[in-house]
Design a protein around this motif. Structure first.
Motif, PDB file in Angstrom:
ATOM      1  N   ALA A  22       0.826  -1.205   0.000  1.00  0.00           N
ATOM      2  CA  ALA A  22       0.000   0.000   0.000  1.00  0.00           C
ATOM      3  C   ALA A  22       0.862   1.258   0.000  1.00  0.00           C
ATOM      4  O   ALA A  22       0.556   2.232  -0.711  1.00  0.00           O
ATOM      5  N   LEU A  25       2.186   1.743  -3.499  1.00  0.00           N
ATOM      6  CA  LEU A  25       1.156   2.228  -4.416  1.00  0.00           C
ATOM      7  C   LEU A  25       0.867   3.704  -4.190  1.00  0.00           C
ATOM      8  O   LEU A  25       0.693   4.473  -5.143  1.00  0.00           O
ATOM      9  N   VAL A  26       0.803   4.108  -2.923  1.00  0.00           N
ATOM     10  CA  VAL A  26       0.468   5.499  -2.595  1.00  0.00           C
ATOM     11  C   VAL A  26       1.612   6.445  -2.949  1.00  0.00           C
ATOM     12  O   VAL A  26       1.391   7.525  -3.512  1.00  0.00           O
ATOM     13  N   TYR A  29       3.293   4.477  -7.133  1.00  0.00           N
ATOM     14  CA  TYR A  29       2.457   4.010  -8.248  1.00  0.00           C
ATOM     15  C   TYR A  29       1.405   5.037  -8.655  1.00  0.00           C
ATOM     16  O   TYR A  29       1.237   5.336  -9.832  1.00  0.00           O
ATOM     17  N   ALA A  30       0.697   5.592  -7.672  1.00  0.00           N
ATOM     18  CA  ALA A  30      -0.330   6.595  -7.962  1.00  0.00           C
ATOM     19  C   ALA A  30       0.330   7.868  -8.472  1.00  0.00           C
ATOM     20  O   ALA A  30       1.341   8.313  -7.921  1.00  0.00           O
ATOM     21  N   ARG A  41      -1.377  12.774  -1.494  1.00  0.00           N
ATOM     22  CA  ARG A  41      -1.161  11.362  -1.181  1.00  0.00           C
ATOM     23  C   ARG A  41      -1.637  11.009   0.231  1.00  0.00           C
ATOM     24  O   ARG A  41      -1.882   9.839   0.530  1.00  0.00           O
ATOM     25  N   TYR A  44      -5.166   8.893   0.650  1.00  0.00           N
ATOM     26  CA  TYR A  44      -5.378   7.450   0.622  1.00  0.00           C
ATOM     27  C   TYR A  44      -5.467   6.865   2.031  1.00  0.00           C
ATOM     28  O   TYR A  44      -6.336   6.023   2.309  1.00  0.00           O
ATOM     29  N   ARG A 190      -5.107   4.664 -11.798  1.00  0.00           N
ATOM     30  CA  ARG A 190      -4.061   4.290 -10.844  1.00  0.00           C
ATOM     31  C   ARG A 190      -4.368   4.818  -9.443  1.00  0.00           C
ATOM     32  O   ARG A 190      -4.100   4.151  -8.440  1.00  0.00           O
ATOM     33  N   GLN A 193      -6.973   2.514  -7.962  1.00  0.00           N
ATOM     34  CA  GLN A 193      -6.392   1.239  -7.547  1.00  0.00           C
ATOM     35  C   GLN A 193      -5.659   1.381  -6.219  1.00  0.00           C
ATOM     36  O   GLN A 193      -5.808   0.542  -5.319  1.00  0.00           O
ATOM     37  N   ALA A 194      -4.864   2.442  -6.079  1.00  0.00           N
ATOM     38  CA  ALA A 194      -4.151   2.677  -4.824  1.00  0.00           C
ATOM     39  C   ALA A 194      -5.132   2.924  -3.685  1.00  0.00           C
ATOM     40  O   ALA A 194      -4.933   2.450  -2.554  1.00  0.00           O
ATOM     41  N   SER A 198      -5.634   0.515  -0.414  1.00  0.00           N
ATOM     42  CA  SER A 198      -5.436   1.102   0.910  1.00  0.00           C
ATOM     43  C   SER A 198      -6.622   0.808   1.821  1.00  0.00           C
ATOM     44  O   SER A 198      -6.440   0.482   3.007  1.00  0.00           O
TER      45      SER A 198
END
Length: 233
Positions: A22, A25-26, A29-30, A41, A44, A190, A193-194, A198
């Motif tokens: 997570a 991703l946060v 990725y995001a 950020r 999330y 994206r 998804q993140a 989360s």
């Protein structure tokens, strides 16, 4: 002390791995939000913590109802453990919200309906913990706590609906935004998804911590019963 079940030990590792994913991703990725930049950020984990807080208070209300129906103190233990976790996650939600609000609203705090109702909800459940600590008799303590937990849950839907019922600058995460909301943004695939991962991660974290806390409460009850036996001799 009874060793932790194998499933709980496995859940510890799964939760840790999910939290690391997570964070990746946060943070990586995001994509970076175009208007608010990196501070977005926080969103999330901010929403995820709020979701777990509401879930924890719902669990408290349900377990309180089951305790009142069956009289099994184990349900009261789950209710208490869930409240303690809910208070922590709601505090994380409020603090991260303030961090997000500073660049979005140019202030750490404003008397927005969502902020006010969330804070009132937090205080209600802090009072729940204080109420239980002030009652000596275990059965009476669990009974009063169960009733309080059911009534206190009314604050949760009020908090959730506050940004839909009142004029507010707080953005709506799910559904269409109020055009006057500040800090609103549209999620890219994206980002979504993140965000969803989360939510799942925080939910699994809540289950893991709840299991640990209930086991600790069971041991506390055992010690309390032993003390009562010694005092009765």
């Amino acid at each position: 002390m009874t060793p932790a079940p194998k499933l709980l030990r496995a859940l510890n590792w799964i939760t840790g791995a999910m939290f690391l994913v997570a964070c990746y991703l946060v943070l990586f990725y995001a994509p970076r939000e175009a208007v608010m930049g990196e501070v977005q950020r926080v969103f999330y984990f901010h929403v995820s913590a709020g979701w777990v807080g509401a879930l924890a208070f719902l669990t408290t209300a349900v377990c309180g109802g089951v305790y009142l129906a069956r009289g099994d103190r184990r349900w009261g233990n789950v209710a208490l453990a869930s409240v303690e976790l809910g208070v922590v996650f709601t505090l994380v939600n409020i603090v991260t919200g303030s961090i997000w609000a500073r660049p979005a609203w140019n202030t750490w705090w404003t008397w927005d309906p969502r902020l006010v109702t969330a804070t009132v909800m937090e205080l209600i459940y802090i009072a729940y913990i204080m109420l239980r600590q002030g009652i000596e008799d275990p059965d009476r303590r669990a009974r009063f706590g169960s009733v309080y937990g059911i009534i206190g849950f009314l604050s949760v839907p009020v908090t959730f609906l506050s940004i839909r019922l009142f004029r507010t600058i707080h953005p709506v995460v799910i559904g269409s935004n109020d055009p006057t909301a500040e800090g609103a943004f549209d999620m890219t695939p994206r980002m979504l998804q993140a965000f969803m991962f989360s939510l799942l991660t925080f939910t699994v974290l809540y289950v893991t911590l709840l299991w640990h806390r209930v086991r600790l409460q069971s041991l506390t009850d055992h010690v309390e019963r032993l003390k009562m036996r010694l005092l009765a001799q």
